[in-house]
Design a protein around this motif. Structure first.
Motif, PDB file in Angstrom:
ATOM      1  N   GLY A  44       0.813  -1.214   0.000  1.00 50.42           N
ATOM      2  CA  GLY A  44       0.000   0.000   0.000  1.00 50.42           C
ATOM      3  C   GLY A  44       0.843   1.258   0.000  1.00 50.42           C
ATOM      4  O   GLY A  44       0.442   2.289  -0.557  1.00 50.42           O
ATOM      5  N   GLU A  45       2.012   1.184   0.608  1.00 46.67           N
ATOM      6  CA  GLU A  45       2.881   2.353   0.696  1.00 46.67           C
ATOM      7  C   GLU A  45       3.525   2.718  -0.637  1.00 46.67           C
ATOM      8  O   GLU A  45       3.716   3.902  -0.944  1.00 46.67           O
ATOM      9  CB  GLU A  45       3.973   2.097   1.744  1.00 46.67           C
ATOM     10  CG  GLU A  45       3.451   1.944   3.156  1.00 46.67           C
ATOM     11  CD  GLU A  45       4.488   1.393   4.119  1.00 46.67           C
ATOM     12  OE1 GLU A  45       4.151   1.222   5.306  1.00 46.67           O
ATOM     13  OE2 GLU A  45       5.638   1.119   3.696  1.00 46.67           O
ATOM     14  N   VAL A  46       3.881   1.693  -1.425  1.00 40.34           N
ATOM     15  CA  VAL A  46       4.660   1.961  -2.644  1.00 40.34           C
ATOM     16  C   VAL A  46       3.844   1.921  -3.929  1.00 40.34           C
ATOM     17  O   VAL A  46       4.364   2.266  -4.996  1.00 40.34           O
ATOM     18  CB  VAL A  46       5.858   0.981  -2.757  1.00 40.34           C
ATOM     19  CG1 VAL A  46       6.781   1.130  -1.562  1.00 40.34           C
ATOM     20  CG2 VAL A  46       5.378  -0.474  -2.894  1.00 40.34           C
ATOM     21  N   ALA A  47       2.585   1.522  -3.857  1.00 42.66           N
ATOM     22  CA  ALA A  47       1.758   1.464  -5.063  1.00 42.66           C
ATOM     23  C   ALA A  47       1.705   2.796  -5.814  1.00 42.66           C
ATOM     24  O   ALA A  47       1.757   2.817  -7.049  1.00 42.66           O
ATOM     25  CB  ALA A  47       0.349   0.991  -4.709  1.00 42.66           C
ATOM     26  N   PRO A  48       1.626   3.946  -5.117  1.00 41.24           N
ATOM     27  CA  PRO A  48       1.576   5.220  -5.846  1.00 41.24           C
ATOM     28  C   PRO A  48       2.838   5.504  -6.669  1.00 41.24           C
ATOM     29  O   PRO A  48       2.810   6.362  -7.556  1.00 41.24           O
ATOM     30  CB  PRO A  48       1.414   6.258  -4.732  1.00 41.24           C
ATOM     31  CG  PRO A  48       0.797   5.516  -3.601  1.00 41.24           C
ATOM     32  CD  PRO A  48       1.414   4.154  -3.673  1.00 41.24           C
ATOM     33  N   PHE A  49       3.930   4.780  -6.391  1.00 41.36           N
ATOM     34  CA  PHE A  49       5.180   5.001  -7.114  1.00 41.36           C
ATOM     35  C   PHE A  49       5.364   4.022  -8.268  1.00 41.36           C
ATOM     36  O   PHE A  49       6.434   3.968  -8.881  1.00 41.36           O
ATOM     37  CB  PHE A  49       6.362   4.887  -6.156  1.00 41.36           C
ATOM     38  CG  PHE A  49       6.227   5.724  -4.920  1.00 41.36           C
ATOM     39  CD1 PHE A  49       6.059   7.098  -4.997  1.00 41.36           C
ATOM     40  CD2 PHE A  49       6.243   5.129  -3.663  1.00 41.36           C
ATOM     41  CE1 PHE A  49       5.922   7.864  -3.852  1.00 41.36           C
ATOM     42  CE2 PHE A  49       6.105   5.889  -2.512  1.00 41.36           C
ATOM     43  CZ  PHE A  49       5.934   7.273  -2.604  1.00 41.36           C
ATOM     44  N   GLY A  50       4.328   3.236  -8.560  1.00 43.22           N
ATOM     45  CA  GLY A  50       4.448   2.268  -9.644  1.00 43.22           C
ATOM     46  C   GLY A  50       5.205   1.016  -9.264  1.00 43.22           C
ATOM     47  O   GLY A  50       5.662   0.272 -10.129  1.00 43.22           O
ATOM     48  N   ILE A  51       5.326   0.759  -7.959  1.00 43.24           N
ATOM     49  CA  ILE A  51       6.056  -0.412  -7.466  1.00 43.24           C
ATOM     50  C   ILE A  51       5.049  -1.463  -7.002  1.00 43.24           C
ATOM     51  O   ILE A  51       4.135  -1.158  -6.225  1.00 43.24           O
ATOM     52  CB  ILE A  51       6.996  -0.036  -6.309  1.00 43.24           C
ATOM     53  CG1 ILE A  51       7.990   1.039  -6.752  1.00 43.24           C
ATOM     54  CG2 ILE A  51       7.742  -1.272  -5.798  1.00 43.24           C
ATOM     55  CD1 ILE A  51       8.820   1.617  -5.615  1.00 43.24           C
ATOM     56  N   HIS A  52       5.217  -2.678  -7.488  1.00 44.94           N
ATOM     57  CA  HIS A  52       4.352  -3.791  -7.094  1.00 44.94           C
ATOM     58  C   HIS A  52       5.058  -4.656  -6.054  1.00 44.94           C
ATOM     59  O   HIS A  52       6.290  -4.750  -6.035  1.00 44.94           O
ATOM     60  CB  HIS A  52       4.002  -4.655  -8.299  1.00 44.94           C
ATOM     61  CG  HIS A  52       3.250  -3.920  -9.373  1.00 44.94           C
ATOM     62  ND1 HIS A  52       1.922  -3.577  -9.248  1.00 44.94           N
ATOM     63  CD2 HIS A  52       3.641  -3.467 -10.591  1.00 44.94           C
ATOM     64  CE1 HIS A  52       1.519  -2.950 -10.329  1.00 44.94           C
ATOM     65  NE2 HIS A  52       2.543  -2.861 -11.171  1.00 44.94           N
ATOM     66  N   VAL A  53       4.291  -5.305  -5.216  1.00 42.84           N
ATOM     67  CA  VAL A  53       4.794  -6.253  -4.222  1.00 42.84           C
ATOM     68  C   VAL A  53       4.022  -7.558  -4.374  1.00 42.84           C
ATOM     69  O   VAL A  53       2.795  -7.540  -4.446  1.00 42.84           O
ATOM     70  CB  VAL A  53       4.639  -5.719  -2.779  1.00 42.84           C
ATOM     71  CG1 VAL A  53       5.113  -6.762  -1.767  1.00 42.84           C
ATOM     72  CG2 VAL A  53       5.394  -4.408  -2.600  1.00 42.84           C
ATOM     73  N   THR A  54       4.751  -8.655  -4.443  1.00 42.75           N
ATOM     74  CA  THR A  54       4.117  -9.979  -4.514  1.00 42.75           C
ATOM     75  C   THR A  54       4.775 -10.907  -3.509  1.00 42.75           C
ATOM     76  O   THR A  54       6.005 -10.980  -3.436  1.00 42.75           O
ATOM     77  CB  THR A  54       4.249 -10.599  -5.913  1.00 42.75           C
ATOM     78  OG1 THR A  54       3.562  -9.785  -6.863  1.00 42.75           O
ATOM     79  CG2 THR A  54       3.638 -12.003  -5.940  1.00 42.75           C
ATOM     80  N   MET A  55       3.952 -11.609  -2.747  1.00 44.44           N
ATOM     81  CA  MET A  55       4.462 -12.657  -1.859  1.00 44.44           C
ATOM     82  C   MET A  55       4.324 -13.997  -2.567  1.00 44.44           C
ATOM     83  O   MET A  55       3.201 -14.431  -2.862  1.00 44.44           O
ATOM     84  CB  MET A  55       3.689 -12.650  -0.545  1.00 44.44           C
ATOM     85  CG  MET A  55       4.048 -11.494   0.362  1.00 44.44           C
ATOM     86  SD  MET A  55       2.852 -11.262   1.713  1.00 44.44           S
ATOM     87  CE  MET A  55       1.750 -10.032   0.990  1.00 44.44           C
TER      88      MET A  55
END
Length: 284
Positions: free
Chosen positions: A170-181
């Motif tokens: 949620g913190e990095v989504a505005p920067f175009g960064i995705h997170v996947t577990m």
């Protein structure tokens, strides 16, 4: 499989010398992408550079060393101009009951599996934010969602990584960064045999028996490590990758059963929940 990107992407992979990491390292470079291959012993990943030349940057890295993680990321960015995908794969699995583990084993489990991934993640974020894109892949486990006896410290490290990664998304989504577990289920990689073990105490023999009986009850099946490379590359190609993905089959059934039990437990304790809120039985 060839890359769907017009230009090669650059991956930073920890734990690249063995297990799933070794499979993924080869899959990445064989598709034509660039790879920063890290391991505690840099000699273990040098053969990749010998085979694939300048597209592979082998680096020695102890992920528990914050300064070393930052230096490795800086070296990678200098060499390739940036990191597109981080895969935090380095880790081990401490087998043993909670009481059996030594203080040093507890700290090492958390430092490698949780803090190690956190340090490299924090190190790549500034560059990804500046470029406005990136994908952080955290290798957790089915054991990051469920917990079996005799694996409590391992589960704790993976649950912690899952929690911080969900917040991070949620913190990095505005920067175009995705997170996947990425949550692998069962693959014959030698993880358990190559990891530290506690000294068994006779009082906890039942815990080890429960570990195997409970995992067997979920009907989990052993998968082929080689197939996970295709899945990793396919995940990287998604425009909107998922927050979580299980690698292997029968995991959804295990997770669904786990969450059904949790909800049932919370529902059964509603009288206590109301009491904690100041609402006594029979009082509207």
């Amino acid at each position: 499989m060839t890359s769907t990107s017009s230009t090669p992407r650059t991956w930073f992979l920890t734990g690249a010398s063995r297990g799933l990491g070794a499979v993924w390292a080869r899959a990445i470079v064989e598709r034509g992408d660039n790879l920063v291959a890290t391991a505690r012993d840099v000699d273990a990943v040098r053969p990749l550079a010998d085979a694939y030349g300048d597209r592979v940057l082998p680096l020695g890295l102890d992920v528990t060393d914050t300064a070393a993680a930052g230096a490795a990321v800086a070296r990678a960015e200098e060499h390739f101009g940036g990191i597109d995908i981080l895969v935090n794969n380095a880790g081990h699995m401490l087998v043993g009951a909670v009481e059996e583990a030594t203080d040093a084993q507890v700290r090492e489990q958390m430092e490698v599996n949780y803090l190690g991934a956190l340090w490299t993640t924090r190190a790549v974020l500034p560059g990804m934010r500046e470029r406005g894109r990136g994908h952080v892949m955290q290798v957790t486990s089915l054991g990051g969602v469920v917990a079996y006896p005799a694996l409590g410290l391992y589960h704790a490290s993976k649950w912690a990584l899952e929690a911080v990664s969900e917040s991070l998304a949620g913190e990095v989504a505005p920067f175009g960064i995705h997170v996947t577990m990425i949550e692998p289920i069962m693959f014959p990689t030698g993880l358990a045999t190559q990891s530290p073990q506690t000294t068994p105490h006779p009082a906890y023999r039942h815990a080890r028996e429960l570990l195997y009986s409970e995992s067997a009850a979920h009907g989990l099946e052993v998968g082929r490590p080689e197939s996970t490379g295709d899945a990793l590359l396919a995940l990287a190609d998604l425009a909107e990758p998922p927050l979580r993905v299980l690698f292997g089959i029968k995991g959804v059934e295990a997770v669904r059963g786990e969450y059904d039990k949790r909800v049932a437990t919370w529902e059964a304790g509603q009288d206590l929940s109301r009491l904690a809120h100041g609402v006594r039985a029979g009082v509207a």
